[in-house]
Design an enzyme around this catalytic site. Sequence first.
Site, short mmCIF file in Angstrom:
data_model
loop_
_atom_site.label_atom_id
_atom_site.label_comp_id
_atom_site.label_asym_id
_atom_site.label_seq_id
_atom_site.Cartn_x
_atom_site.Cartn_y
_atom_site.Cartn_z
N ASN A 45 -15.88 6.30 -3.89
CA ASN A 45 -16.22 5.21 -4.96
C ASN A 45 -16.92 4.06 -4.25
O ASN A 45 -17.91 3.61 -4.81
CB ASN A 45 -14.95 4.90 -5.64
CG ASN A 45 -14.90 3.72 -6.50
OD1 ASN A 45 -14.81 2.71 -6.17
ND2 ASN A 45 -15.06 3.73 -7.62
N LYS A 93 0.94 -1.14 0.10
CA LYS A 93 -0.05 -0.04 -0.01
C LYS A 93 0.96 1.27 0.00
O LYS A 93 1.97 1.22 0.66
CB LYS A 93 -0.97 0.16 1.28
CG LYS A 93 -2.19 0.78 0.98
CD LYS A 93 -3.21 0.19 0.41
CE LYS A 93 -4.55 0.95 0.47
NZ LYS A 93 -5.56 -0.25 0.16
N THR A 100 -15.44 -2.43 -6.79
CA THR A 100 -15.52 -2.71 -5.40
C THR A 100 -17.09 -2.84 -4.85
O THR A 100 -17.44 -3.58 -4.15
CB THR A 100 -14.81 -1.77 -4.75
OG1 THR A 100 -13.28 -1.79 -5.19
CG2 THR A 100 -14.55 -2.25 -3.09
N SER A 111 -8.57 -5.38 -10.75
CA SER A 111 -7.19 -5.03 -10.88
C SER A 111 -6.26 -6.12 -11.63
O SER A 111 -5.66 -5.99 -12.31
CB SER A 111 -6.61 -4.35 -9.57
OG SER A 111 -6.90 -3.16 -9.53
N1 GLU Z 1 -7.30 -0.03 -2.84
C1 GLU Z 1 -8.29 -1.01 -3.13
C2 GLU Z 1 -8.19 -1.75 -2.04
O1 GLU Z 1 -7.91 -1.50 -0.91
C3 GLU Z 1 -7.64 -1.60 -4.53
C4 GLU Z 1 -6.50 -2.08 -4.52
C5 GLU Z 1 -5.94 -2.74 -5.84
O2 GLU Z 1 -6.85 -2.89 -6.95
O3 GLU Z 1 -4.60 -3.08 -6.18
O4 GLU Z 1 -8.71 -2.98 -2.15
#
Ligand code: GLU
Length: 434
Positions: free
Chosen positions: A239, A123, A208, A368
Amino acid sequence: MSRRKGDQLPVAEPSSTSSLHSDPYASMLSRFHAAAERLGISTDEIQILSRPAEIHIAYLPVAMDDGSIKVFEAYRVIHSRALGPGKGGIRYAPEVNMREVMALAAWMTWKCAVVNIPYGGAKGGITCEPKKMSTGELERLTRAYTRAMSEVFGPDKDIPAPDMGTSAREMAWIVDEYSRLHGGNFIPAVVTGKPLELGGSKGRVEATGRGVTTVILQALQRMGRRPEGLTAAVQGFGNVGSITAKYLSQNGIRVVAISDKTGGYYNEGGILIHQAIQYRDTHSGVLDGFKGGEPITNDQLLTLDVDILVPAALEDQITPHNAANVKAWLIAEGANGPTMAEADSILNEKGVTVIPDILANAGGVIVSYYEWVQNRRGHYYTESEVQERADNTIKQAFDDVFTRAAAQKVSLREAAYLIAVEKAARALRMHGKY
Ligand code: GLU
């Protein structure tokens, strides 16, 4: 840029106090340790998986529009590459800090493991106020971050994506800057959540919220309940929150309350979600002043008398202080870490079913993964192909978690951690000792 290895970091043991100090990493660790103990995994594996593998910190000087220079603190944490390259979003928010990014990175490891996609966890985060910055300032900040992390990121190394405060626009700047830095070849697979024109995937923006809705419907089916006529409250209108609210209402669930950081809105007859989305999009991205419901606070929203609660904002919203007052019997965690570990037992004792973050919000990283696969193959799927694959993947993961929970008589969260930690520990063993 300084680089520190995780083994030099002080990592707290799970806390047994009931202090309300917000520390998402402590919540993550306490659930990890509980799973590790039940699985009986070795202390070697516990040592490795309870710490991030790498932490990268950069101080980024950025030229602001007024001619001044502002230095931003930026992180990229790789929690684990045991199951594949680092994967996870980049958060732009004023409260971003290293412990938070460490927790978010670890949750990505568990999330990818639970839904069976071949990635580790990572992250990124930059402490900044994106809503108060111009497009030019944000572009310069994003390019500076990409330059600082140019040897950290890579299609087989670490693949960023959007998170709170970032979107396809920032991902486009990252792919452009990264490609320039790496010889000028177009390298779309270094980042996901890109605009369609630059190799993004159909269905990624909705992924999501669609996944959150899919697991809610799946849970209702297992409980023998029909969605029609049930009520829901959704905390957070970014989102994840807004798209979940849209899909829930399309499935006959009455969304009676929504909120964002400016406050909440309650309407017994149901909020008109498309109206709220339109309002947000024409009012600087916030609901402030929305007239489609009575104003309520975020705290009130969490304890409303509804069937389903979807916390889709920040970490540590459901705490030992308010958990006893939660009236919903089904919670689906759209956000990462919205429930403090110390509130888990309160919800369990009340008989609340919690679909944990590492399962409920995995729809984003699932798509993703398809985006990355499409980039590498140079072949693109239709929207319905993406949706069908993603729906099947998250449904399968839900079934795996549900079956494990029933077999071991544990909560869905505990079952999800058992599956994820077991998988990561097995992979570590296979990598061998070095
Ligand atoms: N930020 C999103 C999460 O917390 C997506 C992460 C991604 O697609 O790599 O799952």
